[in-house]
Design an enzyme around this catalytic site. Structure first.
Site, PDB file in Angstrom:
ATOM      1  N   GLU A 151      -4.176 -51.851 -16.599  1.00 11.59           N
ATOM      2  CA  GLU A 151      -5.447 -52.303 -17.407  1.00 11.59           C
ATOM      3  C   GLU A 151      -5.462 -51.563 -18.777  1.00 11.59           C
ATOM      4  OE1 GLU A 151      -8.924 -50.238 -15.213  1.00 11.59           O
ATOM      5  OE2 GLU A 151      -7.696 -48.286 -15.040  1.00 11.59           O
ATOM      6  N   ARG A 195     -18.264 -20.539 -13.843  1.00 10.91           N
ATOM      7  CA  ARG A 195     -16.795 -21.318 -14.004  1.00 10.91           C
ATOM      8  C   ARG A 195     -15.887 -20.965 -12.830  1.00 10.91           C
ATOM      9  NH1 ARG A 195     -11.741 -21.547 -15.673  1.00 10.91           N
ATOM     10  NH2 ARG A 195     -10.979 -23.723 -16.351  1.00 10.91           N
ATOM     11  N   ARG A 222     -20.632 -48.767  -7.016  1.00 13.32           N
ATOM     12  CA  ARG A 222     -19.302 -48.303  -7.258  1.00 13.32           C
ATOM     13  C   ARG A 222     -19.590 -46.863  -7.596  1.00 13.32           C
ATOM     14  NH1 ARG A 222     -16.153 -51.059 -12.184  1.00 13.32           N
ATOM     15  NH2 ARG A 222     -18.003 -50.120 -13.501  1.00 13.32           N
ATOM     16  N   LYS A 281     -14.262 -43.720 -10.793  1.00 15.66           N
ATOM     17  CA  LYS A 281     -14.826 -43.693 -12.360  1.00 15.66           C
ATOM     18  C   LYS A 281     -15.079 -42.156 -12.688  1.00 15.66           C
ATOM     19  CE  LYS A 281     -17.031 -47.053 -15.100  1.00 15.66           C
ATOM     20  NZ  LYS A 281     -16.166 -47.214 -16.168  1.00 15.66           N
ATOM     21  N   TYR A 288     -19.188 -41.467 -13.275  1.00 16.07           N
ATOM     22  CA  TYR A 288     -20.249 -42.117 -14.447  1.00 16.07           C
ATOM     23  C   TYR A 288     -20.018 -43.565 -14.096  1.00 16.07           C
ATOM     24  CZ  TYR A 288     -16.327 -44.061 -17.420  1.00 16.07           C
ATOM     25  OH  TYR A 288     -15.137 -44.492 -17.651  1.00 16.07           O
ATOM     26  N   HIS A 328     -12.992 -22.881 -10.208  1.00 15.69           N
ATOM     27  CA  HIS A 328     -12.621 -23.993  -9.500  1.00 15.69           C
ATOM     28  C   HIS A 328     -13.347 -24.625  -8.274  1.00 15.69           C
ATOM     29  CE1 HIS A 328      -9.743 -23.264 -12.723  1.00 15.69           C
ATOM     30  NE2 HIS A 328      -8.993 -24.371 -12.556  1.00 15.69           N
TER      31      HIS A 328
HETATM   32  N1  PDD Z   1     -15.346 -49.233 -18.996  1.00 13.88           N
HETATM   33  N2  PDD Z   1     -11.162 -50.342 -16.674  1.00 13.88           N
HETATM   34  C1  PDD Z   1     -11.448 -49.130 -17.234  1.00 13.88           C
HETATM   35  C2  PDD Z   1     -10.429 -48.033 -17.184  1.00 13.88           C
HETATM   36  C3  PDD Z   1     -12.788 -48.950 -17.716  1.00 13.88           C
HETATM   37  O1  PDD Z   1     -13.262 -47.726 -17.989  1.00 13.88           O
HETATM   38  C4  PDD Z   1     -13.845 -49.998 -17.631  1.00 13.88           C
HETATM   39  C5  PDD Z   1     -15.091 -49.988 -17.924  1.00 13.88           C
HETATM   40  C6  PDD Z   1     -13.211 -51.456 -17.054  1.00 13.88           C
HETATM   41  C7  PDD Z   1     -14.185 -52.535 -16.946  1.00 13.88           C
HETATM   42  O2  PDD Z   1     -15.168 -52.396 -15.713  1.00 13.88           O
HETATM   43  P1  PDD Z   1     -16.373 -52.990 -15.697  1.00 13.88           P
HETATM   44  O3  PDD Z   1     -16.093 -54.523 -15.917  1.00 13.88           O
HETATM   45  O4  PDD Z   1     -16.961 -52.657 -14.487  1.00 13.88           O
HETATM   46  O5  PDD Z   1     -17.101 -52.491 -16.926  1.00 13.88           O
HETATM   47  C8  PDD Z   1     -11.881 -51.321 -16.598  1.00 13.88           C
HETATM   48  C9  PDD Z   1     -16.748 -48.845 -19.353  1.00 13.88           C
HETATM   49  C10 PDD Z   1     -17.498 -49.768 -19.928  1.00 13.88           C
HETATM   50  C11 PDD Z   1     -16.627 -47.384 -20.278  1.00 13.88           C
HETATM   51  O6  PDD Z   1     -15.886 -46.449 -19.639  1.00 13.88           O
HETATM   52  O7  PDD Z   1     -17.141 -47.336 -21.272  1.00 13.88           O
END
Ligand code: PDD
Length: 285
Positions: free
Chosen positions: A179, A100, A52, A147, A33, A102
């Site tokens: 983070e 379903r 990304r 992501k 996402y 895997h």
């Molecule tokens: N989150 N780290 C994580 C784990 C994140 O999920 C996000 C963003 C960031 C910041 O990334 P960016 O500056 O590219 O938004 C760092 C989004 C907004 C979310 O999951 O809703």
């Protein structure tokens, strides 16, 4: 103004949009996402977000069925249709729908969902007073740079933070700060700013990379290096970065004040520089 959705080529009100319960996003979290926001209806840093998204999709072997330019057109058109001045665009691409099992299904078509809704941004109080963060043990997998939809550890961490009257949870792995559950972290020490370097346990934040440039432009010393939790507790200032929160001051860490306990000068300077950069670079739809 209305919340709307795009699902595999079909537009509808968000409340009417559906996908199958056999979708692998629902069954396995088998998808990726992105979150983009608009400034005055313009999707901000859309190219970086789409790049990304492609990196994430490639990492898990999902082919995005639209080109960059098609995705751009869909997103821009959705932002126009939704008519919010600040829209949150959520893009989710899953491996698709199949019974379903895997194993990757053969000839499956990825599911593309894009939703457009009013974007929630931090309140004036949060900006004025700063927010609280709490640290949690990092229990996530070793590809946090992808992501992926698998956000259970992030969900649990954020819930823990909210239950602890904090806004964000910060993952700590072997004593090192990584983070936030949905944000990147920066710490200010005098004229130096430190952020943990990108790597398997950190998402390469689009806002993070923009803030790194701004820090350099402001003539501050920017260091992308490991940061221990112990060192973080001695920071003069701490702030978070992210698409919807931009640059957000942190004034409490694990229930103790950060620096003076007020949003610091460097954070405020960077927030201002961020807004100027937005004005300078956000294009018209
Ligand atoms: N989150 N780290 C994580 C784990 C994140 O999920 C996000 C963003 C960031 C910041 O990334 P960016 O500056 O590219 O938004 C760092 C989004 C907004 C979310 O999951 O809703």
């Amino acid at each position: 103004m209305a919340n709307i959705a795009f699902v595999n080529g079909k537009w509808s009100p968000l409340s009417a949009a559906t996908v199958s319960i056999e979708d692998r996003g629902f069954q396995f979290g088998d998808g990726v996402y992105e979150v983009i926001r608009t400034y005055d209806k313009n999707p901000f840093r859309i190219e970086a977000h789409l790049a990304r998204l492609k990196i994430s999709a490639d990492a898990v072997g999902i082919n995005i069925p639209y080109s960059f330019s098609e995705m751009g057109k869909i997103i821009r058109s959705g932002c126009r249709k939704a008519e919010f001045s600040v829209t949150q665009v959520y893009i989710q691409i899953t491996r698709g729908m199949a019974p379903r099992n895997h194993r990757f299904p053969k000839r499956v078509k990825p599911t593309v969902v894009i939703t457009f809704r009013k974007c929630k941004t931090p309140s004036n109080k949060m900006r004025r007073e700063g927010v609280s963060i709490v640290t949690v043990t990092d229990t996530r997998w070793s590809r946090c740079c992808v992501k992926s939809l698998n956000l259970l550890p992030n969900v649990l961490a954020r819930e823990h933070a909210l239950q602890s009257d904090a806004t964000e949870a910060i993952f700590v792995r072997d004593g090192k700060v990584m983070e936030g559950a949905g944000s990147n972290l920066f710490a200010v020490f005098g004229q130096s700013v430190i952020t943990p370097p990108d790597g398997p346990y950190i998402l390469s934040g689009i806002t993070k990379s923009m803030v790194i440039q701004l820090i350099k432009q402001e003539g501050l010393r920017m260091q992308e290096k490991r940061l221990t939790l112990l060192r973080l507790t001695t920071a003069d200032e701490v702030f978070l970065s992210g698409t919807t929160i931009e640059v957000l001051p942190v004034t409490r860490l694990n229930n103790k004040p950060v620096g003076t306990g007020q949003p610091g000068k460097t954070t405020q300077t960077l927030y201002k520089a961020f807004q100027e950069e937005v004005l300078r670079t956000s294009q018209t739809v």
